[in-house]
Scaffold this motif. Structure first.
Motif, short mmCIF file in Angstrom:
data_model
loop_
_atom_site.label_atom_id
_atom_site.label_comp_id
_atom_site.label_asym_id
_atom_site.label_seq_id
_atom_site.Cartn_x
_atom_site.Cartn_y
_atom_site.Cartn_z
N ASN A 127 38.68 45.49 41.79
CA ASN A 127 38.29 46.12 41.74
C ASN A 127 38.13 46.11 40.26
O ASN A 127 38.23 46.37 39.30
CB ASN A 127 37.76 47.75 42.21
CG ASN A 127 36.61 47.91 41.78
OD1 ASN A 127 35.37 47.61 41.51
ND2 ASN A 127 37.11 49.62 41.45
N ASP A 157 35.67 43.07 45.45
CA ASP A 157 36.03 42.94 46.84
C ASP A 157 37.07 44.22 47.31
O ASP A 157 37.08 45.34 46.03
CB ASP A 157 35.83 41.74 47.27
CG ASP A 157 37.17 41.15 46.63
OD1 ASP A 157 38.52 42.30 46.58
OD2 ASP A 157 37.69 40.14 46.93
N ASP A 158 37.52 44.24 48.59
CA ASP A 158 38.41 45.51 48.83
C ASP A 158 39.58 45.47 48.02
O ASP A 158 40.13 46.25 47.79
CB ASP A 158 38.71 45.76 50.32
CG ASP A 158 37.25 45.80 50.74
OD1 ASP A 158 36.03 46.56 50.24
OD2 ASP A 158 36.96 45.54 52.12
N LYS A 197 32.36 39.01 40.29
CA LYS A 197 32.55 40.52 42.79
C LYS A 197 33.60 40.83 42.71
O LYS A 197 34.83 40.17 42.05
CB LYS A 197 31.76 39.77 42.94
CG LYS A 197 30.66 38.41 42.13
CD LYS A 197 29.42 39.64 42.05
CE LYS A 197 28.52 39.25 41.68
NZ LYS A 197 27.08 39.85 41.23
#
Length: 436
Positions: free
Chosen positions: A72, A68-69, A66
């Motif tokens: 990526n 996230d901020d 996954k």
């Protein structure tokens, strides 16, 4: 005794009337909070957003890793693998390419051996560990599936176990992990503040004595008061200045904790249940409220009492040494050979106290909080966790007795050294002054 009071009063009023004292006393807590915020922003500013393209030849990892901020993942086909690697060096929008080879016959060792991350710049250690953790989690799930374990069962295997601790010595109160963290934080703050202020104000006494000695002002003062009265007046005057600051800061801290404990609770009750966005913004406020609640559950009268007593006695103890040093030398350069004897025991007590957090009642914690040279910081580090009454009484009695004895020795050195000029003091010379 009257002369000591007059000198103490003069030293105290001289310090507290300064504009710098008022500004520092009122703004210091805000400065500490602002300093912590700046440190947090610095860590935040140093975070970077990394884009990693993933070549998943087995199709095992797609959808499992996954983004996230901070990180990526962009999955691409293996057909473009070589072309992407060749253009990676000049591609500023991309930080690296993760090559995950095909998993054959469930040979995970071979998968690990042939997996590689190609980067065009240095990536942070945390980013690399995050990628490793994501890959490990996917492999772990795959292995569990081979064993016939469902994902829900896997989640149950990883479920965290919480152990409730009931302290019978504190009226069967539950000692949570948050409460332990609050005690540890408070312990470190009190210990460090005591350590710093004893050194800062002790050096201030030494410089004040040295300045009056070099300016020959002391010769005029000595004609009216005894050297011992002058020394004690200076020490007690600066002590009262420090205690005044502490009382103001403690009051501000308790008021702040009360506001956090009641203010945010009332705000949360008035927020509609469906307003999830606003509730999420109050997560930090909830943590602050829990921390303030844990703080208020502590035995603050005892903690404040012990803090003031140990700071007062510890400061007088070490300031006597600093006053003696200031009277025995002619300039600040010569003080370096003697100040080490005052700094080393305190430093030993402070760094030794870091080990007390995991075992406050251990043998090291006991002896550091009993020995007078280290007890001013070690006992303050222990008190949030609770200390047996007999240990507290024994430690205070020993520290009080040693402080009186140190004042006696320092007074003998001060009496002779304050009027000595041009004679470089040595340990042998100081011993003669004490014996005389």
């Amino acid at each position: 005794m009257n002369n000591i009071f007059l000198i103490t009063k003069r030293e105290f009023l001289t310090q507290v009337k300064k504009r710098s004292f008022i500004i520092l006393t009122l703004l210091a807590p805000l400065m500490i909070v602002a300093f912590g915020a700046v440190i947090g922003l610095m860590f935040k500013a140093n975070e970077s957003h990394n884009v990693i393209q993933v070549v998943d030849k087995s199709g095992l990892f797609k959808g499992q890793m996954k983004s996230d901020d901070q990180l990526n993942y962009v999955f691409i086909s293996d057909a473009n693998e070589n072309a992407k690697i060749n253009t990676l060096k000049n591609d500023e929008s991309l930080n690296g390419i993760l090559i995950l080879p095909e998993l054959k016959n469930h040979n995970y060792d071979e998968l690990e051996k042939n997996t590689r991350l190609v980067v065009n710049s240095k990536i942070g250690f945390d980013t690399k560990q995050r990628i490793v953790s994501d890959i490990t989690n996917v492999i772990k799930k795959e292995k569990m599936k081979q064993l016939g374990i469902a994902e829900t069962e896997l989640n149950n295997l990883d479920q965290h176990f919480t152990l409730k601790t009931i302290n019978v010595s504190e009226n069967n109160k539950e000692d949570s992990d948050l409460a332990f963290g609050v005690k540890t934080g408070l312990s470190m703050v009190l210990m460090y503040v005591t350590f710093m202020f004893i050194i800062i104000y002790g050096v201030r006494v030494m410089r004040s004595v040295l300045e009056e000695k070099n300016n020959r002002v002391v010769e005029i003062i000595i004609s009216s008061v005894k050297p011992f009265e002058l020394m004690m007046g200076k020490i007690l005057g600066v002590t009262m200045v420090a205690l005044t600051q502490f009382i103001i800061w403690i009051t501000m801290s308790v008021i702040g904790a009360l506001i956090l404990n009641t203010g945010f609770s009332s705000i949360q009750k008035n927020i509609p249940g469906g307003n999830e966005e606003l509730m999420s913004k109050l997560d930090i406020a909830q943590i602050a409220t829990q921390i303030s609640h844990s703080l208020l559950e502590l035995n603050f009268p005892l903690i404040i009492f012990v803090f003031i007593i140990y700071f007062l006695l510890g400061y007088i103890f070490y300031s006597s040494i600093y006053a003696a040093i200031g009277s025995a030398v002619d300039n600040e350069t010569e003080t370096q050979q003697f100040t080490l004897f005052a700094i080393l025991p305190l430093t030993l007590g402070m760094y030794g106290s870091f080990s007390l957090m995991n075992n406050p009642d251990g043998p090291l914690g006991f002896w550091l909080s009993i020995i007078p040279f280290t007890s001013p910081v070690a006992m303050i580090a222990r008190i949030p966790f609770g200390v047996p009454v007999w240990q507290l009484v024994l430690s205070i009695v020993l520290l009080l007795g040693t402080t009186v004895f140190m004042i006696f020795l320092a007074g003998k050195i001060y009496r002779v050294g304050i009027l000595m000029y041009g004679n470089k003091a040595t340990m042998k010379e100081l011993w003669k002054w004490i014996r005389g």
